[in-house]
Design an enzyme around this catalytic site. Sequence first.
Site, PDB file in Angstrom:
ATOM      1  N   PRO A 198      11.232  -7.673 -13.976  1.00 24.10           N
ATOM      2  CA  PRO A 198      11.123  -7.966 -12.540  1.00 24.10           C
ATOM      3  C   PRO A 198      10.960  -6.649 -11.775  1.00 24.10           C
ATOM      4  CG  PRO A 198      13.410  -8.080 -13.232  1.00 24.10           C
ATOM      5  CD  PRO A 198      12.621  -7.777 -14.458  1.00 24.10           C
ATOM      6  N   ASP A 200      12.159  -1.208 -12.611  1.00 23.91           N
ATOM      7  CA  ASP A 200      12.770  -2.441 -13.108  1.00 23.91           C
ATOM      8  C   ASP A 200      13.993  -2.727 -12.236  1.00 23.91           C
ATOM      9  OD1 ASP A 200      14.108  -4.444 -14.476  1.00 23.91           O
ATOM     10  OD2 ASP A 200      13.655  -3.624 -16.460  1.00 23.91           O
ATOM     11  N   HIS A 201      13.927  -3.816 -11.488  1.00 28.38           N
ATOM     12  CA  HIS A 201      15.011  -4.112 -10.538  1.00 28.38           C
ATOM     13  C   HIS A 201      16.306  -4.478 -11.247  1.00 28.38           C
ATOM     14  CE1 HIS A 201      16.260  -4.424  -6.479  1.00 28.38           C
ATOM     15  NE2 HIS A 201      15.078  -4.753  -5.973  1.00 28.38           N
ATOM     16  N   ARG A 202      16.273  -4.691 -12.550  1.00 24.85           N
ATOM     17  CA  ARG A 202      17.501  -4.981 -13.278  1.00 24.85           C
ATOM     18  C   ARG A 202      18.368  -3.747 -13.468  1.00 24.85           C
ATOM     19  NH1 ARG A 202      14.872  -7.600 -18.563  1.00 24.85           N
ATOM     20  NH2 ARG A 202      13.672  -5.667 -18.295  1.00 24.85           N
ATOM     21  N   CYS A 239      18.538  -1.005 -11.359  1.00 21.92           N
ATOM     22  CA  CYS A 239      19.050  -0.406 -10.130  1.00 21.92           C
ATOM     23  C   CYS A 239      18.563  -1.207  -8.944  1.00 21.92           C
ATOM     24  CB  CYS A 239      18.617   1.056 -10.000  1.00 21.92           C
ATOM     25  SG  CYS A 239      16.835   1.268  -9.744  1.00 21.92           S
TER      26      CYS A 239
END
Length: 465
Positions: free
Chosen positions: A262, A435-437, A439
């Site tokens: 994501p 990758d928003h997972r 940070c």
Amino acid sequence: MAQVLEFKLPDLGEGLTEAEIVRWLVEVGDVVAVDQPVVEVETAKAMVEVPCPYGGVVTARFGEEGTELPVGAPLLTVAVGEASEPAAEGESGGSGNVLVGYGTGAPPARRRRIRPTPSAPRPDGAAAPSAPAPHSVIVPAVAERAERPADGPVPVISPLVRRLAREYGVDLRRLSGSGPDGLILRADVEGAFRAGTAPGRTAKTPAPTVPAGPTAAFAASAASASAPAPAQSPAAAGTRIPLKGVRGAVADKLSRSRREIPDATCWVDADATELMRARTAMNAAAGPKVSLLALLARICTAALARYPELNSTVDMEAREIVRLDRVHLGFAAQTERGLVVPVVRDAHARDAESLTAEFARLTEAARAGTLTPGELTGGTFTLNNYGVFGVDGSTPIVNHPEAAMLGVGRIVPKPWVHEGELAVRQVVQLSLTFDHRVCDGGTAGGFLRYVADCVEQPAVLLRTL
């Protein structure tokens, strides 16, 4: 007395199961030395020259240029004479050298068995040859193998072959594979499809009569097994370009990145005038020249030291974020064979001169197609200088399984407010896709802002040197 030894496509490492013949380096009848490169192949990772572990005379080659072969398939045969027997005799022969994950090791304990082929009349009345011509792959005749059972697995080289068979309407159970032990290759499916949809053929037109023999029997089987493909709509017509080799590997990785990561992107404009001046001053002094890419890489490693969240990967099976201790910096390089991402090992421990030299070495290897699989894997963060294409910005796809990529646009003169006045400055757009997972936006924004500050005021870097 000469002994004929068969050299098979070795295991090229990195989990690779097949390779495409790009260029033969020897001809039938040539004399080769032990460990002499005999063929250049392309895998999903890189171009590799394959050395032969035997010394002698080449008696046959298997596969034309452009042919894909699975690991373990015959490449060529070499007649080893008495003078060469010490290098190949017994089970301890071979050079013992290693090529990207395989050792030449010992030759097979048994000699290559050549299956006799029954002669059959040809259209001109002459007898068909009983042995295959050099440069050709031995394809088992359908008559030599019983029809596959209605149930149970069908041996194919990869899932891609099954997908192609479904798309082409080819029944895999009716095919006799040309790979080892009847393994069905992509070429088998494509050959069956071509035989069933040749120009001028229709569903009501009987297939032409073919002469007997292994290759002819395979062609007849493929033609009868292939159901006519449905007529394509005008929108589907066009040139089909196989996704294979490096291009196929890039497609697979980018598709996986889009499915699993994501990602989000933030960007900022920065005044790169002072960075350009600093580089000019460095290169005016004695010593090796420093590239702009090396300075940007040095800024990246300093920023990753402050924001280690972006030098990480995600293990979804364990549901853990793995922060990495070392920075292996990938950089995007466009070549005639497509986009590749060479990796600079331990970039965090290199200065600007060392980074410049390594970038130059890897770029030259990328253009020559000589990068090894090890030089194309293991990156932890990627620097993408898309400004060389004359564009200002981009939202690149994260290089799976990494967590972020810094993009750098072109540096061009633009109006800019500098010290309270409007001036013409060298401006660059920087983007960070992450990758928003691993940070949130605050961390990503802090990283990008620090990079921009170093670009605008290179003296900021002195704090980390």
